[in-house]
Design a protein around this motif. Structure first.
Motif, PDB file in Angstrom:
ATOM      1  N   LYS A  78      -6.369   0.127 -19.617  1.00 29.09           N
ATOM      2  CA  LYS A  78      -7.343  -0.810 -20.171  1.00 29.09           C
ATOM      3  C   LYS A  78      -8.659  -0.837 -19.405  1.00 29.09           C
ATOM      4  CE  LYS A  78      -3.914  -3.981 -22.203  1.00 29.09           C
ATOM      5  NZ  LYS A  78      -3.291  -3.074 -22.986  1.00 29.09           N
ATOM      6  N   LYS A  79      -8.587  -0.563 -18.106  1.00 27.96           N
ATOM      7  CA  LYS A  79      -9.790  -0.660 -17.275  1.00 27.96           C
ATOM      8  C   LYS A  79      -9.693   0.308 -16.104  1.00 27.96           C
ATOM      9  CE  LYS A  79     -12.429  -4.064 -14.676  1.00 27.96           C
ATOM     10  NZ  LYS A  79     -12.454  -5.404 -14.128  1.00 27.96           N
ATOM     11  N   MET A  80     -10.772   1.028 -15.868  1.00 26.80           N
ATOM     12  CA  MET A  80     -10.830   1.907 -14.706  1.00 26.80           C
ATOM     13  C   MET A  80     -11.131   1.059 -13.473  1.00 26.80           C
ATOM     14  SD  MET A  80     -10.187   4.987 -15.576  1.00 26.80           S
ATOM     15  CE  MET A  80     -10.715   5.823 -14.096  1.00 26.80           C
ATOM     16  N   ASN A  81     -10.358   1.282 -12.420  1.00 29.36           N
ATOM     17  CA  ASN A  81     -10.581   0.555 -11.172  1.00 29.36           C
ATOM     18  C   ASN A  81     -10.014   1.378 -10.017  1.00 29.36           C
ATOM     19  OD1 ASN A  81      -7.751   0.083 -11.166  1.00 29.36           O
ATOM     20  ND2 ASN A  81      -8.032  -1.779 -12.385  1.00 29.36           N
ATOM     21  N   SER A  82     -10.067   0.836  -8.821  1.00 26.25           N
ATOM     22  CA  SER A  82      -9.604   1.576  -7.647  1.00 26.25           C
ATOM     23  C   SER A  82      -8.096   1.852  -7.708  1.00 26.25           C
ATOM     24  CB  SER A  82      -9.961   0.823  -6.366  1.00 26.25           C
ATOM     25  OG  SER A  82      -9.359  -0.448  -6.352  1.00 26.25           O
ATOM     26  N   LYS A  83      -7.338   0.972  -8.339  1.00 28.90           N
ATOM     27  CA  LYS A  83      -5.893   1.195  -8.473  1.00 28.90           C
ATOM     28  C   LYS A  83      -5.622   2.437  -9.337  1.00 28.90           C
ATOM     29  CE  LYS A  83      -1.640  -0.907 -10.107  1.00 28.90           C
ATOM     30  NZ  LYS A  83      -1.010  -1.990 -10.848  1.00 28.90           N
ATOM     31  N   ILE A  84      -6.355   2.578 -10.437  1.00 32.65           N
ATOM     32  CA  ILE A  84      -6.188   3.745 -11.309  1.00 32.65           C
ATOM     33  C   ILE A  84      -6.618   5.009 -10.569  1.00 32.65           C
ATOM     34  CG2 ILE A  84      -6.941   4.854 -13.469  1.00 32.65           C
ATOM     35  CD1 ILE A  84      -5.016   2.433 -13.843  1.00 32.65           C
ATOM     36  N   ASN A  85      -7.706   4.945  -9.813  1.00 34.57           N
ATOM     37  CA  ASN A  85      -8.142   6.113  -9.039  1.00 34.57           C
ATOM     38  C   ASN A  85      -7.121   6.507  -7.983  1.00 34.57           C
ATOM     39  OD1 ASN A  85     -10.618   7.189 -10.062  1.00 34.57           O
ATOM     40  ND2 ASN A  85     -11.570   5.250  -9.525  1.00 34.57           N
ATOM     41  N   LYS A  86      -6.471   5.534  -7.365  1.00 36.09           N
ATOM     42  CA  LYS A  86      -5.409   5.843  -6.391  1.00 36.09           C
ATOM     43  C   LYS A  86      -4.237   6.526  -7.086  1.00 36.09           C
ATOM     44  CE  LYS A  86      -2.453   4.187  -2.702  1.00 36.09           C
ATOM     45  NZ  LYS A  86      -1.889   5.518  -2.597  1.00 36.09           N
ATOM     46  N   ILE A  87      -3.863   6.019  -8.258  1.00 33.89           N
ATOM     47  CA  ILE A  87      -2.775   6.643  -9.019  1.00 33.89           C
ATOM     48  C   ILE A  87      -3.128   8.102  -9.321  1.00 33.89           C
ATOM     49  CG2 ILE A  87      -1.627   6.672 -11.283  1.00 33.89           C
ATOM     50  CD1 ILE A  87      -1.750   3.554 -11.184  1.00 33.89           C
ATOM     51  N   ILE A  88      -4.347   8.348  -9.768  1.00 34.25           N
ATOM     52  CA  ILE A  88      -4.800   9.716 -10.081  1.00 34.25           C
ATOM     53  C   ILE A  88      -4.711  10.606  -8.847  1.00 34.25           C
ATOM     54  CG2 ILE A  88      -6.819  11.110 -10.701  1.00 34.25           C
ATOM     55  CD1 ILE A  88      -7.594   8.687 -12.584  1.00 34.25           C
ATOM     56  N   ASN A  89      -5.215  10.134  -7.717  1.00 29.84           N
ATOM     57  CA  ASN A  89      -5.152  10.915  -6.474  1.00 29.84           C
ATOM     58  C   ASN A  89      -3.713  11.212  -6.078  1.00 29.84           C
ATOM     59  OD1 ASN A  89      -7.945  11.011  -6.214  1.00 29.84           O
ATOM     60  ND2 ASN A  89      -8.029   9.163  -4.948  1.00 29.84           N
ATOM     61  N   ASP A  90      -2.856  10.197  -6.171  1.00 28.26           N
ATOM     62  CA  ASP A  90      -1.443  10.383  -5.822  1.00 28.26           C
ATOM     63  C   ASP A  90      -0.747  11.337  -6.790  1.00 28.26           C
ATOM     64  OD1 ASP A  90      -1.819   8.664  -3.697  1.00 28.26           O
ATOM     65  OD2 ASP A  90      -0.800   6.958  -4.636  1.00 28.26           O
ATOM     66  N   MET A  91      -1.136  11.274  -8.068  1.00 34.44           N
ATOM     67  CA  MET A  91      -0.551  12.199  -9.045  1.00 34.44           C
ATOM     68  C   MET A  91      -0.947  13.643  -8.733  1.00 34.44           C
ATOM     69  SD  MET A  91      -0.842  10.098 -12.645  1.00 34.44           S
ATOM     70  CE  MET A  91      -0.398  11.543 -13.631  1.00 34.44           C
ATOM     71  N   PHE A  92      -2.205  13.886  -8.390  1.00 31.92           N
ATOM     72  CA  PHE A  92      -2.609  15.244  -8.004  1.00 31.92           C
ATOM     73  C   PHE A  92      -1.831  15.700  -6.777  1.00 31.92           C
ATOM     74  CE2 PHE A  92      -6.632  14.987 -10.554  1.00 31.92           C
ATOM     75  CZ  PHE A  92      -6.472  16.188 -11.237  1.00 31.92           C
ATOM     76  N   GLU A  93      -1.730  14.832  -5.793  1.00 27.21           N
ATOM     77  CA  GLU A  93      -0.991  15.176  -4.572  1.00 27.21           C
ATOM     78  C   GLU A  93       0.456  15.546  -4.912  1.00 27.21           C
ATOM     79  OE1 GLU A  93      -0.800  15.575  -0.329  1.00 27.21           O
ATOM     80  OE2 GLU A  93      -2.517  15.220  -1.616  1.00 27.21           O
ATOM     81  N   THR A  94       1.071  14.775  -5.781  1.00 33.77           N
ATOM     82  CA  THR A  94       2.457  15.018  -6.193  1.00 33.77           C
ATOM     83  C   THR A  94       2.571  16.330  -6.953  1.00 33.77           C
ATOM     84  OG1 THR A  94       2.816  12.627  -6.323  1.00 33.77           O
ATOM     85  CG2 THR A  94       4.415  14.037  -7.456  1.00 33.77           C
ATOM     86  N   MET A  95       1.649  16.564  -7.889  1.00 32.59           N
ATOM     87  CA  MET A  95       1.666  17.799  -8.678  1.00 32.59           C
ATOM     88  C   MET A  95       1.540  19.020  -7.770  1.00 32.59           C
ATOM     89  SD  MET A  95      -0.949  19.022 -11.674  1.00 32.59           S
ATOM     90  CE  MET A  95      -2.243  19.477 -10.507  1.00 32.59           C
ATOM     91  N   TYR A  96       0.616  18.981  -6.828  1.00 34.00           N
ATOM     92  CA  TYR A  96       0.450  20.114  -5.912  1.00 34.00           C
ATOM     93  C   TYR A  96       1.687  20.288  -5.019  1.00 34.00           C
ATOM     94  CZ  TYR A  96      -4.481  20.018  -7.300  1.00 34.00           C
ATOM     95  OH  TYR A  96      -5.645  20.032  -8.011  1.00 34.00           O
ATOM     96  N   PHE A  97       2.241  19.196  -4.537  1.00 29.54           N
ATOM     97  CA  PHE A  97       3.437  19.251  -3.699  1.00 29.54           C
ATOM     98  C   PHE A  97       4.595  19.896  -4.455  1.00 29.54           C
ATOM     99  CE2 PHE A  97       7.414  17.394  -2.134  1.00 29.54           C
ATOM    100  CZ  PHE A  97       7.344  17.761  -0.793  1.00 29.54           C
ATOM    101  N   GLN A  98       4.705  19.579  -5.743  1.00 26.12           N
ATOM    102  CA  GLN A  98       5.785  20.114  -6.581  1.00 26.12           C
ATOM    103  C   GLN A  98       5.461  21.495  -7.152  1.00 26.12           C
ATOM    104  OE1 GLN A  98       8.767  18.786  -7.024  1.00 26.12           O
ATOM    105  NE2 GLN A  98       8.361  16.870  -5.947  1.00 26.12           N
ATOM    106  N   GLU A  99       4.253  22.000  -6.858  1.00 30.27           N
ATOM    107  CA  GLU A  99       3.787  23.309  -7.323  1.00 30.27           C
ATOM    108  C   GLU A  99       3.728  23.382  -8.848  1.00 30.27           C
ATOM    109  OE1 GLU A  99       6.088  26.337  -5.349  1.00 30.27           O
ATOM    110  OE2 GLU A  99       5.367  25.701  -3.378  1.00 30.27           O
ATOM    111  N   GLY A 100       3.213  22.299  -9.458  1.00 28.02           N
ATOM    112  CA  GLY A 100       3.053  22.248 -10.907  1.00 28.02           C
ATOM    113  C   GLY A 100       1.608  22.468 -11.309  1.00 28.02           C
TER     114      GLY A 100
END
Length: 171
Positions: free
Chosen positions: A22-44
Motif C-alpha cells: 500500500k505504501k513505500m517506506n523504509s520497511k518495504i526497502n528493508k524487505i527488498i534488500n533482505d530478499m536480494f540478499e536471500t536470493m543471492y545466498f540461495q544462488e537464485g
C-alpha cells in the motif's frame, strides 16, 4: 541486510495469496534488500516475498548478475507466444520440469523508488517474471504438471528431506 528463511514445499505458506503493497517506506526497502540478499545466498535468479513468508506483492530478480529488478504489485498486461523451458524453484529444491509459459509479456508494476513502470520481457526474463508472479498467487511451477508428475516430485522431496518446523528441511 540479512538472509531470510526460505519456505520449502509443501509449506502451506507457499499457497497464500500475497496482499498489495500500500505504501513505500523504509520497511518495504528493508524487505527488498533482505530478499536480494536471500536470493543471492540461495544462488537464485528470482524471489517472491511469499517464498520467505512475507505476504506482500514484491518480486526481486537478477538474471544476469548485472541488473537488479524490483517489481511491486505487478500486473500482467499482455502475453503471447509459447516457450517450454525447464524450470526449477528455490522452494522446491533439486526438482525441475518443462513448463509452458508465454515467451513475451508486458507488465506494469511499481519499482523500488515507488515509480510506476512498464516492462516488456521475453525469453528467460519473461519466464522468471511469470514464475515469480505465480508465487504471489500461491501457485507453484509443479501445479502445471500432471497429477502423476506432481506426486512423483512430492515423493522425491519427502524421501530426500524431512519436514521440520513448518519451514525448514533437514537433510
Amino acid at each position: 541486510m540479512s538472509v531470510l528463511n526460505l519456505l520449502y514445499y509443501p509449506d502451506p505458506g507457499l499457497r497464500i495469496k500475497a496482499e498489495p503493497v500500500k505504501k513505500m517506506n523504509s520497511k518495504i526497502n528493508k524487505i527488498i534488500n533482505d530478499m536480494f540478499e536471500t536470493m543471492y545466498f540461495q544462488e537464485g535468479i528470482g524471489l517472491a516475498a511469499t517464498q520467505v513468508g512475507i505476504n506482500l506483492k514484491i518480486i526481486v530478480i537478477n538474471i544476469d548478475q548485472i541488473e537488479e529488478i524490483v517489481l511491486i504489485n505487478p500486473k500482467l498486461i499482455e502475453k503471447y507466444g509459447n516457450s517450454y523451458i525447464e524450470e526449477g524453484c528455490l522452494s522446491i529444491p533439486d526438482q525441475r520440469a518443462k513448463i509452458n509459459r508465454s515467451n513475451f509479456i508486458k507488465i506494469q508494476a511499481i519499482n523500488r523508488i515507488g515509480n510506476k513502470i512498464e516492462i516488456t520481457a521475453s525469453s528467460l526474463l519473461s519466464i522468471c517474471i511469470q514464475h515469480e508472479m505465480d508465487h504471489l498467487e500461491g501457485k507453484l511451477f509443479i501445479d502445471y504438471l500432471s497429477l502423476l508428475k506432481q506426486n512423483r516430485i512430492e515423493k522425491k522431496i519427502k524421501k530426500l528431506y524431512k519436514f521440520k518446523n513448518h519451514n525448514k528441511y533437514e537433510i
